[in-house]
Design an enzyme around this catalytic site. Structure first.
Site, PDB file in Angstrom:
ATOM      1  N   GLY A  14       0.669  -1.046  -0.097  1.00  0.00           N
ATOM      2  CA  GLY A  14       0.228  -0.032  -0.062  1.00  0.00           C
ATOM      3  C   GLY A  14       1.076   1.077  -0.091  1.00  0.00           C
ATOM      4  O   GLY A  14       0.396   2.332   0.042  1.00  0.00           O
ATOM      5  N   ASN A  16       1.893   3.206  -2.839  1.00  0.00           N
ATOM      6  CA  ASN A  16       1.208   4.164  -3.492  1.00  0.00           C
ATOM      7  C   ASN A  16       0.260   4.645  -2.723  1.00  0.00           C
ATOM      8  O   ASN A  16      -0.663   5.678  -2.969  1.00  0.00           O
ATOM      9  CB  ASN A  16       0.722   3.633  -4.319  1.00  0.00           C
ATOM     10  N   LEU A  94      -7.793  -8.571 -12.029  1.00  0.00           N
ATOM     11  CA  LEU A  94      -8.656  -7.778 -13.491  1.00  0.00           C
ATOM     12  C   LEU A  94     -10.056  -7.252 -12.274  1.00  0.00           C
ATOM     13  O   LEU A  94     -11.019  -8.679 -12.056  1.00  0.00           O
ATOM     14  CB  LEU A  94      -9.072  -9.023 -14.497  1.00  0.00           C
ATOM     15  N   ASN A 109      -4.779   3.008 -12.750  1.00  0.00           N
ATOM     16  CA  ASN A 109      -3.955   1.957 -12.946  1.00  0.00           C
ATOM     17  C   ASN A 109      -2.495   2.658 -12.716  1.00  0.00           C
ATOM     18  O   ASN A 109      -2.339   2.936 -13.317  1.00  0.00           O
ATOM     19  CB  ASN A 109      -4.577   1.060 -13.454  1.00  0.00           C
ATOM     20  N   HIS A 111       1.023   1.130 -12.995  1.00  0.00           N
ATOM     21  CA  HIS A 111       1.962   0.322 -13.983  1.00  0.00           C
ATOM     22  C   HIS A 111       3.184   0.347 -13.776  1.00  0.00           C
ATOM     23  O   HIS A 111       3.966   1.298 -14.218  1.00  0.00           O
ATOM     24  CB  HIS A 111       1.580  -0.326 -15.015  1.00  0.00           C
ATOM     25  N   ASP A 152      -3.706  -3.423 -17.863  1.00  0.00           N
ATOM     26  CA  ASP A 152      -2.750  -2.791 -19.183  1.00  0.00           C
ATOM     27  C   ASP A 152      -2.853  -1.232 -20.333  1.00  0.00           C
ATOM     28  O   ASP A 152      -2.057  -0.841 -21.021  1.00  0.00           O
ATOM     29  CB  ASP A 152      -0.902  -2.853 -18.224  1.00  0.00           C
ATOM     30  N   GLU A 181       6.402   6.506  -9.298  1.00  0.00           N
ATOM     31  CA  GLU A 181       5.687   5.766  -8.610  1.00  0.00           C
ATOM     32  C   GLU A 181       4.433   7.178  -8.298  1.00  0.00           C
ATOM     33  O   GLU A 181       3.405   7.491  -7.778  1.00  0.00           O
ATOM     34  CB  GLU A 181       5.118   3.954  -9.065  1.00  0.00           C
TER      35      GLU A 181
HETATM   36  C1  GRF Z   1       3.852  -0.924  -7.799  1.00  0.00           C
HETATM   37  O1  GRF Z   1       4.935  -1.368  -7.544  1.00  0.00           O
HETATM   38  C2  GRF Z   1       2.808  -0.828  -8.533  1.00  0.00           C
HETATM   39  O2  GRF Z   1       3.243  -0.417  -9.790  1.00  0.00           O
HETATM   40  C3  GRF Z   1       1.650  -2.131  -8.522  1.00  0.00           C
HETATM   41  O3  GRF Z   1       2.219  -3.081  -7.601  1.00  0.00           O
HETATM   42  C4  GRF Z   1       3.267  -2.378  -6.378  1.00  0.00           C
HETATM   43  C5  GRF Z   1       2.109  -2.098  -5.370  1.00  0.00           C
HETATM   44  O4  GRF Z   1       3.136  -1.279  -4.400  1.00  0.00           O
HETATM   45  N1  GRF Z   1       1.064  -2.230  -9.784  1.00  0.00           N
HETATM   46  P1  GRF Z   1       2.569  -0.618  -3.594  1.00  0.00           P
HETATM   47  O5  GRF Z   1       1.290  -2.173  -2.440  1.00  0.00           O
HETATM   48  O6  GRF Z   1       1.695   0.543  -3.301  1.00  0.00           O
HETATM   49  O7  GRF Z   1       3.594  -0.422  -2.388  1.00  0.00           O
END
Ligand code: GRF
Length: 215
Positions: A14, A16, A94, A109, A111, A152, A181
């Site tokens: 988590g 992000n 998905l 999303n 990626h 994606d 990110e």
């Molecule tokens: C991130 O690297 C994102 O690009 C991918 O999964 C990971 C999630 O990391 N979809 P976090 O849970 O946000 O730390």
């Protein structure tokens, strides 16, 4: 202005999710993360939701006979909570077409590569960075895109790039990309809720203000 209600879907640690919550707070983005949804009872994102007092709902796939009923149940909660936008922050399933169709162009999303390269089914998490490292490419980066019914695949909202010419392993790539990110995902959410994205086919134009082009 009314705060836009946002749901975050996360399956993992988590980071992000946390950066998005922090950005909303520090940059007064006109949004509120009203709900965390996860498929994983052990997701680190659940602790982050508790820390920020954000309601969370766990949908263990084993509790549902098929993905259709799984996504129907999630959609029911999204509607009940009057969610307007969805953020997939490391969500490993998905998203069902019933959700994608209801939230057309309102799901983003993140990626951890420069799509369309190194994307698609099976390309998630560390697998991506391993494939990037093995390929010998000199740059990697992250992509925020609109979610459609394929992995994606939707129109690209934001990307940023970093040199990986000198890295020694996939972990070093993961670290550099995660920093990107954490910067571009919250910014993409701001643009989304401020309705500053003009989507034409596969191209996404960032507008200076709602409805006004940059140039
Ligand atoms: C991130 O690297 C994102 O690009 C991918 O999964 C990971 C999630 O990391 N979809 P976090 O849970 O946000 O730390």
């Amino acid at each position: 202005m009314e705060l836009k209600q946002v749901a975050v879907f996360a399956s993992g640690r988590g980071s992000n999710f946390r950066h998005i919550v922090e950005k909303i707070r520090t940059d007064s983005v006109q949004a509120r993360v009203a709900l965390l949804i996860t498929n994983n009872p052990d997701a680190g994102a659940l602790k982050i939701a508790r820390d920020y007092g954000i309601p969370a709902r766990i949908f263990p796939p084993v509790d549902f006979p098929n993905s259709n009923s799984y996504n129907d149940s999630i959609l029911e909660v999204l509607v009940a909570k009057r969610i307007e936008y969805i953020v997939l922050a490391g969500y490993m399933r998905l998203v069902g077409s019933q959700i994608v169709n209801k939230y057309e162009n309102r799901i983003i999303n993140i990626h951890p590569a420069l799509l369309p390269a190194f994307g698609g089914k099976g390309m998630y998490g560390h697998h991506v960075h391993e494939a990037v490292f093995e390929s010998g490419v000199k740059f990697s980066g992250a992509t925020v895109h609109i979610v459609d019914t394929k992995y994606d695949n939707g129109p690209i909202v934001l990307q940023d790039v970093v040199s990986i010419a000198d890295v020694k392993n996939a972990d070093e790539i993961a670290e550099k990309v995660l920093d990107i990110e954490h910067r571009i995902f919250p910014e993409a959410l701001r643009l989304l809720v401020e309705q500053r994205l003009r989507i034409t086919g596969r191209r996404v134009e960032v507008l200076k203000e709602q409805g006004i082009a940059e140039n």
